[in-house]
Design an enzyme around this catalytic site. Sequence first.
Site, short mmCIF file in Angstrom:
data_model
loop_
_atom_site.label_atom_id
_atom_site.label_comp_id
_atom_site.label_asym_id
_atom_site.label_seq_id
_atom_site.Cartn_x
_atom_site.Cartn_y
_atom_site.Cartn_z
N HIS A 141 0.84 -1.21 0.00
CA HIS A 141 0.00 0.00 0.00
C HIS A 141 0.88 1.26 0.00
O HIS A 141 0.64 2.20 -0.76
CB HIS A 141 -0.91 -0.03 1.23
CG HIS A 141 -1.72 1.22 1.42
ND1 HIS A 141 -2.99 1.39 0.92
CD2 HIS A 141 -1.42 2.38 2.07
CE1 HIS A 141 -3.43 2.58 1.25
NE2 HIS A 141 -2.51 3.21 1.95
N GLU A 142 1.92 1.25 0.83
CA GLU A 142 2.80 2.43 0.90
C GLU A 142 3.59 2.62 -0.39
O GLU A 142 3.80 3.74 -0.84
CB GLU A 142 3.75 2.31 2.11
CG GLU A 142 3.06 2.30 3.47
CD GLU A 142 2.09 3.46 3.67
OE1 GLU A 142 2.36 4.55 3.17
OE2 GLU A 142 1.04 3.24 4.30
N HIS B 273 1.53 4.30 -2.89
CA HIS B 273 1.49 5.76 -2.69
C HIS B 273 2.68 6.42 -3.40
O HIS B 273 2.54 7.47 -4.02
CB HIS B 273 1.56 6.10 -1.20
CG HIS B 273 0.23 6.07 -0.51
ND1 HIS B 273 -0.91 6.62 -1.05
CD2 HIS B 273 -0.15 5.57 0.69
CE1 HIS B 273 -1.92 6.45 -0.22
NE2 HIS B 273 -1.50 5.80 0.85
N GLU C 94 -6.42 6.83 -1.50
CA GLU C 94 -6.24 5.73 -0.54
C GLU C 94 -6.85 4.44 -1.09
O GLU C 94 -6.26 3.37 -1.00
CB GLU C 94 -6.87 6.08 0.80
CG GLU C 94 -6.11 7.10 1.63
CD GLU C 94 -4.72 6.62 2.05
OE1 GLU C 94 -4.56 5.42 2.32
OE2 GLU C 94 -3.81 7.46 2.08
#
Lengths: 275, 78
Positions: A136-137, A140, A204
Amino acid sequence: MRHVGLKARMAFVGSLLFGFYAIAAVVLMGLFGERALPLILVGSVLFVGVQYKIGKWAALRSVGAEDLPEDRFPQIHKQVEYLSTDMGIEKPRLMVARMGVPNAFAVGRKGAGTVVVSEELLQLLDADEVEGVLAHELAHIRNRDVVMMVLGQGIASIVSIAAQWIVLLTGDNDLADFFLAIVVGQIVQLIVMVFVLAISRYREYVADSDAAAEVGGEPLASALEKISRGSERAQDSAIDEQVSALCIFGEERGLLATLFASHPPVEKRIERLRN
Amino acid sequence: MDTRTVLAAVLGVGLGLVFLAAPGAVRTAYTAGRSPQDHRGEYGSNERAGSRYHSLIRAVGAAFVLAGLYVGWQAFAV
């Protein structure tokens, strides 16, 4: 075509933000003359650039982040290496910090990114859940979410400054005018940030979906579930102890909290990840 | 009565009340993009209520309310 929904939303919000910025630039040119244009453009770039640099430095410093030692956490380094290659980005710098809560965040941009994980997160989650969080990071970083937020905040600040100048230079310069300028500047900034934060919440979901594409949705869903359960327990006990005034305001569930939330509700994220 | 003065009073009190009622939301609005939104509070959540900055934001809110009331009082006094 990847992330059509995100691109459509970014086109809308991006146009809106550019519109705000253009109005601010025209107003400033009207106030200070056409010769101010290069100054406005260079100033804007510097303003956003400095915010980006200071923001990254301050975030790492504020949590006391240190490099994640490869000899102690070889698996995490391998996971990130593998995920980065798969996502087509350079492996970011990995750091660890004692934050008091399970947490992780990304700063920087593609090619110069940093991912920070808290020791508490590493203790709480299983290896595959940590991998979900890392994916997930990394998403980003790949999607340039940090840069987009800096840009959004930068435009909000510039528009707010322009609004203040309009009020100041069209008034009588008495006390009420100075106060009105400050208030209008803050209100304008908050209004622009409603749009920026709306896109942040959507990003997100996109990072979640990217993580799910890499490692499946369950690891991240399970990580979010585990952390939010712990959080609810901690919150319940804290409320019992203090009967916090914050509960009276119902801040966590109010309209303002929803409008200005940087993240979507955890339950919705979990639901999407599992579907 | 000056319209701008009344506007200053009304908007000032309104903004102050927002700062008082939702310091977390205000903080997010001002810090988003300046520092990662994830680096306070727990993973996947917005910043938790009760942050050490919330008292400061509420104090600023109270100052806005008081200043707004003062400006409003001035407007009606003149």
